[in-house]
Design a protein around this motif. Structure first.
Motif, mmCIF file in Angstrom:
data_model
loop_
_atom_site.group_PDB
_atom_site.id
_atom_site.type_symbol
_atom_site.label_atom_id
_atom_site.label_comp_id
_atom_site.label_asym_id
_atom_site.label_seq_id
_atom_site.Cartn_x
_atom_site.Cartn_y
_atom_site.Cartn_z
ATOM 1 N N SER A 64 2.573 9.036 -3.402
ATOM 2 C CA SER A 64 1.416 9.106 -4.441
ATOM 3 C C SER A 64 0.410 10.472 -4.313
ATOM 4 N N ASP A 100 -1.131 2.296 -6.352
ATOM 5 C CA ASP A 100 -1.009 3.768 -6.310
ATOM 6 C C ASP A 100 -2.225 4.690 -7.011
ATOM 7 N N GLU A 149 7.587 7.457 -9.847
ATOM 8 C CA GLU A 149 7.391 7.221 -8.266
ATOM 9 C C GLU A 149 7.976 5.738 -7.994
HETATM 10 MG MG LIG Z 1 2.490 5.283 -3.650
#
Ligand SMILES: [Mg+2]
Ligand SMILES: Nc1nc2c(ncn2[C@@H]2O[C@H](COP(=O)(O)OP(=O)(O)OP(=O)(O)O)[C@@H](O)[C@H]2O)c(=O)[nH]1
Lengths: 328, 135
Positions: A64, A100, A149
């Motif tokens: 992140s 995140d 992600e």
């Molecule tokens: Mg992350």
């Protein structure tokens, strides 16, 4: 309270870049609403042009924070950026902790950035089927680069490696055992290897280790050898952030390679093949169960399997042969 | 009301104030997760604008504010106004934490749908959320 959603209106707003429309449509797709098919039929023609970047790696390696740094760079280049972060759902409660976005909040007033956190909802590979549709919606909204992600990659059918044009595998110093275990997998997953937290002890040892692992693998006549980029994605002083320019350059180089070799066409082909396969699977199952249920045969088949008069494989064969294979 | 085949409740939780402790709110977050909700955790140091942008992008059903350092009367009108400005009236706004009991009616008048004081049982606010969603 809203009685119903006007899909045409919502999609029009989405195409004009309206983030609330995008957010709403994404929820619709995530929740697997009946209407989501109608949504995707309208959205799909406006997709396919974004560059999709996968960022994967174990928990806490810095995915992140790297995403945050990449967004800064991409925005400076004038590109709009969408981000999808997938976190695992609890197999027990179905709930999820989506943590995140905190790391991306420096972009919270930037209209050129759209971030969406998703729970995997029962899929182990880190993505759920709806992720594919969610990415398409963000493309239709007009985002030029989409960063996805996920925790881990390459273990599941629904997987970021099937849709990302460029996939970054993030590792950290001291992951020697993991690297050993992934050796073969690394080349499958990674277009670029990021050795993050290069400020930590053991970074040089890890780098050498990775280099030797890869040089063995790369002998097998690969056209693209994944570069290893060392980065520091968090530091108390901005000038101690490292490797982000190199990383952006490596991504650009990979992009060029994909275009020049036409590998990009193959990736696009596989993405659609993947989507088509998953939709077929879901819809066929629904269709077949519905049909069997209607004739009362579902119960009969299941009971015959329980009572050992049949087995699931023979049943599936029989059903498919009866209903799906065209007779001469 | 839109019927969802697999409706999940998405809750944004964030802590307002500068005392730098986020243990309490993390406990709340994990309780909501155990109750089957998807918890978007924003941590500390958010502004009304950054909270509202997250609520829009993430299409949350609920915003939960945790107040521990006496900013509840200052921050509440700001977040309520920012939500109104962005047409987020269909998001349930709840708050929890430590503050004098006599401030609760004031906070609710300012626009918080329900205020919970520290020590409220999880069941109570999970049930409240489930029963009072605005969409
Ligand atoms: Mg992350
Ligand atoms: N020392 C050091 N710490 C870093 C670096 N990059 C990230 N971190 C720290 O590593 C922790 C995890 O970073 P994240 O970016 O959240 O990692 P992640 O891979 O996204 O984590 P998950 O999403 O939970 O899997 C944070 O505490 C960061 O501050 C780095 O380059 N050096």
């Amino acid at each position: 309270m809203k009685k119903s959603i006007d899909i045409d209106d919502m999609v029009q707003r989405l195409l004009a870049g309206d983030r609330r429309a995008a957010a709403r449509l994404i929820t619709l797709v995530e929740d697997g609403m009946e209407k989501s098919h109608e949504v995707m039929k309208r959205v799909y023609p406006h997709t396919g042009q974004a560059m999709i970047l996968g960022i994967t790696g174990s928990g806490g390696v810095g995915k992140s924070t790297l995403t945050d740094q990449l967004i800064h760079k991409l925005r400076k280049q004038g590109k709009t950026v969408g981000v999808v972060v997938v976190d695992p759902s609890s197999p027990f409660s179905g709930g999820a902790f989506l943590g995140d976005r905190i790391r991306l909040q420096s972009h919270s007033q930037d209209d050129g950035v759209y971030v969406r956190s998703m729970a995997s909802r029962g899929y182990l590979g880190g993505l759920s089927r709806s992720t594919y549709d969610v990415i398409r919606i963000i493309e239709a909204m007009g985002m030029e680069v989409i960063i996805v992600e996920t925790l881990g990659a390459g273990q599941d059918e629904v997987d970021v490696i099937h849709i990302a044009h460029t996939c970054l595998l993030v590792l950290t110093p001291g992951m020697g055992d993991d690297i050993q275990a992934m050796k073969a997998g690394i080349m499958e997953i990674a277009d670029i290897i990021v050795l993050n937290k290069a400020d930590l002890q053991g970074a040089n040892t890890s780098l050498r280790h990775l280099q030797s692992t890869l040089s063995v693998a790369s002998l097998k006549g690969k056209e693209w050898i994944p570069p290893i980029i060392q980065t520091v994605s968090v530091a108390s002083k901005a000038e101690n952030i490292q490797g982000i320019d190199e990383l952006t350059a490596a991504i650009a180089r990979h992009h060029e390679y994909l275009q020049k070799t036409k590998v990009i066409d193959q990736i696009k082909f596989e993405r659609v093949e993947q989507e088509l396969g998953l939709i077929f699977k879901d819809e066929l199952q629904k269709l077949i169960f519905k049909g069997l249920k209607g004739t009362g045969k579902k119960k009969k088949y299941i009971n015959s399997i329980i009572e050992a008069r049949a087995d699931p494989y023979s049943v599936v064969e029989e059903v498919l042969n009866t209903y799906l294979v065209p007779r001469q | 009301m839109v019927k969802r085949t697999e409706q999940r409740i998405k809750v944004l939780v964030t802590k307002v104030g500068l005392d730098g402790h986020d243990r309490g709110i993390k406990v709340v977050a994990s309780m909501l997760k155990e109750a089957g909700m998807e918890v978007l955790y924003l941590g500390m140091y958010q502004t009304p604008e950054s909270i509202v942008r997250a609520a829009i992008d993430e299409d949350v059903d609920v915003i939960g504010l945790s107040y521990l350092s006496g900013e509840h009367l200052i921050f509440t009108p700001k977040i309520v106004e920012e939500m109104k400005k962005n047409g987020l009236e269909d998001i349930l706004l709840i708050a929890g934490g430590t503050f004098p009991a006599e401030d609760i009616p004031t906070m609710e008048k300012m626009g918080i749908d329900k205020v919970f004081r520290a020590g409220t049982l999880t069941d109570e606010f999970v049930q409240y959320i489930v029963g009072n969603l605005k969409r």
